[in-house]
Design an enzyme around this catalytic site. Sequence first.
Site, PDB file in Angstrom:
ATOM      1  N   GLU A 109      -5.525   7.780   8.306  1.00 10.10           N
ATOM      2  CA  GLU A 109      -5.045   8.721   7.117  1.00 10.10           C
ATOM      3  C   GLU A 109      -3.699   8.898   7.047  1.00 10.10           C
ATOM      4  OE1 GLU A 109      -6.895   9.826   4.337  1.00 10.10           O
ATOM      5  OE2 GLU A 109      -8.503   8.388   4.716  1.00 10.10           O
ATOM      6  N   SER A 110      -3.070   8.504   5.872  1.00 10.92           N
ATOM      7  CA  SER A 110      -1.661   8.498   5.671  1.00 10.92           C
ATOM      8  C   SER A 110      -1.021   9.949   5.980  1.00 10.92           C
ATOM      9  CB  SER A 110      -1.347   8.094   4.694  1.00 10.92           C
ATOM     10  OG  SER A 110      -1.658   8.878   3.475  1.00 10.92           O
ATOM     11  N   VAL A 125      -5.935   1.051   5.530  1.00 14.52           N
ATOM     12  CA  VAL A 125      -4.553   1.271   5.926  1.00 14.52           C
ATOM     13  C   VAL A 125      -4.030   2.598   5.509  1.00 14.52           C
ATOM     14  CG1 VAL A 125      -4.456  -1.159   6.551  1.00 14.52           C
ATOM     15  CG2 VAL A 125      -3.576  -0.281   4.481  1.00 14.52           C
ATOM     16  N   LYS A 130     -11.076  -8.269   4.940  1.00 13.81           N
ATOM     17  CA  LYS A 130     -10.232  -7.709   6.181  1.00 13.81           C
ATOM     18  C   LYS A 130     -10.784  -8.585   7.366  1.00 13.81           C
ATOM     19  CE  LYS A 130     -10.644  -3.516   3.725  1.00 13.81           C
ATOM     20  NZ  LYS A 130     -11.824  -2.611   3.128  1.00 13.81           N
ATOM     21  N   CYS A 186       0.839  -1.449   0.043  1.00 14.91           N
ATOM     22  CA  CYS A 186      -0.065  -0.111   0.074  1.00 14.91           C
ATOM     23  C   CYS A 186       0.900   1.188   0.145  1.00 14.91           C
ATOM     24  CB  CYS A 186      -0.909   0.109   1.278  1.00 14.91           C
ATOM     25  SG  CYS A 186      -1.927   1.519   1.492  1.00 14.91           S
TER      26      CYS A 186
HETATM   27  N1  GSH Z   1      -7.045   8.339   2.130  1.00 16.40           N
HETATM   28  C1  GSH Z   1      -6.248   7.159   2.606  1.00 16.40           C
HETATM   29  C2  GSH Z   1      -6.067   6.070   1.473  1.00 16.40           C
HETATM   30  C3  GSH Z   1      -5.689   4.635   2.041  1.00 16.40           C
HETATM   31  C4  GSH Z   1      -6.110   3.675   1.108  1.00 16.40           C
HETATM   32  O1  GSH Z   1      -6.690   3.818   0.170  1.00 16.40           O
HETATM   33  N2  GSH Z   1      -5.651   2.577   1.524  1.00 16.40           N
HETATM   34  C5  GSH Z   1      -5.878   1.352   0.901  1.00 16.40           C
HETATM   35  C6  GSH Z   1      -4.810   0.106   0.750  1.00 16.40           C
HETATM   36  S1  GSH Z   1      -3.485   1.043  -0.230  1.00 16.40           S
HETATM   37  C7  GSH Z   1      -6.856   0.340   1.643  1.00 16.40           C
HETATM   38  O2  GSH Z   1      -6.739   0.143   2.880  1.00 16.40           O
HETATM   39  N3  GSH Z   1      -7.791  -0.050   0.909  1.00 16.40           N
HETATM   40  C8  GSH Z   1      -8.918  -0.864   1.424  1.00 16.40           C
HETATM   41  C9  GSH Z   1     -10.409  -0.857   0.880  1.00 16.40           C
HETATM   42  O3  GSH Z   1     -10.186   0.192  -0.187  1.00 16.40           O
HETATM   43  O4  GSH Z   1     -11.331  -1.128   1.304  1.00 16.40           O
HETATM   44  C10 GSH Z   1      -4.775   7.341   3.354  1.00 16.40           C
HETATM   45  O5  GSH Z   1      -4.256   8.418   2.738  1.00 16.40           O
HETATM   46  O6  GSH Z   1      -4.607   6.853   4.366  1.00 16.40           O
END
Ligand code: GSH
Length: 242
Positions: free
Chosen positions: A82-83, A70, A57, A30
């Site tokens: 939120e990253s 994540v 999950k 990720c």
């Molecule tokens: N805006 C979020 C985006 C995080 C994100 O998209 N993570 C993905 C993995 S790369 C995720 O957890 N996806 C799970 C899903 O879409 O259900 C951030 O910046 O943390």
Amino acid sequence: MAPGPKHLTTGDALPPLQPGILRVYSMKFCPFADRARLMLHAKGIEHEVVNVNTWKKPEWFVEKNPKQLVPVLEKDGKIVYESIITAQYLEDIYPDKNPLIPKDPYQRARDAIILDHCGGKLVPSFYGAKGGQNQEKVKDLRDSLQHLNDDLKKRGTAFFFGSKPGFLDYMLWPVFARLRASGSLGVGEGVPVSMETLHAWYNGMLNDPSVKSILHPDSAYQEFSKHYRTENTLFDEIETHN
Ligand SMILES: N[C@@H](CCC(=O)N[C@@H](CS)C(=O)NCC(=O)O)C(=O)O
């Protein structure tokens, strides 16, 4: 370095939390989790990693982040997600451990402008341009890279932070880690050599110990994205060193 822990999935129990131990819920491939992991490494913050299968999950994950994404940080009942917010939070709670955000208000504001560009243009055009088919998105991506090149050139430093990478460099990096693998600018093409300043930054980042600690080979990113969001998503099967 050993490969990270197996990704926990539906039916798997939550590993017991321990007082005083910072935990990051992550996923090996990720780009957003990379941001938190880069900050943790660069600041030398002790932590444990719990990898989450983001396709199927574990039931308990919704309690960590209602958005079920994540990265998530957890320590002593405090949860942050939120990253960009996680990365900023790490700087805020460990201000003396290798500071990575400038103190000068003007520099912070200039960095925030680039971060806004990252979320508004770099990331969307990168995803849109994947594979290089959508010419409009490829142009947007090139324009975005040129913008970063020009901003860095004006700064006159090797990295956006200065003589070493900082918060902003690490927030931008995950797109660059995947640029060659994505094929957006052509097969195996990274930052165009014509963008000299950004090209030198990219090479500098590749030599950074924190970047090295989480970077996967191009083939691993390609293999992962080929199968992502399918029944055969490969979270643990791709050989990696972290
Ligand atoms: N805006 C979020 C985006 C995080 C994100 O998209 N993570 C993905 C993995 S790369 C995720 O957890 N996806 C799970 C899903 O879409 O259900 C951030 O910046 O943390």
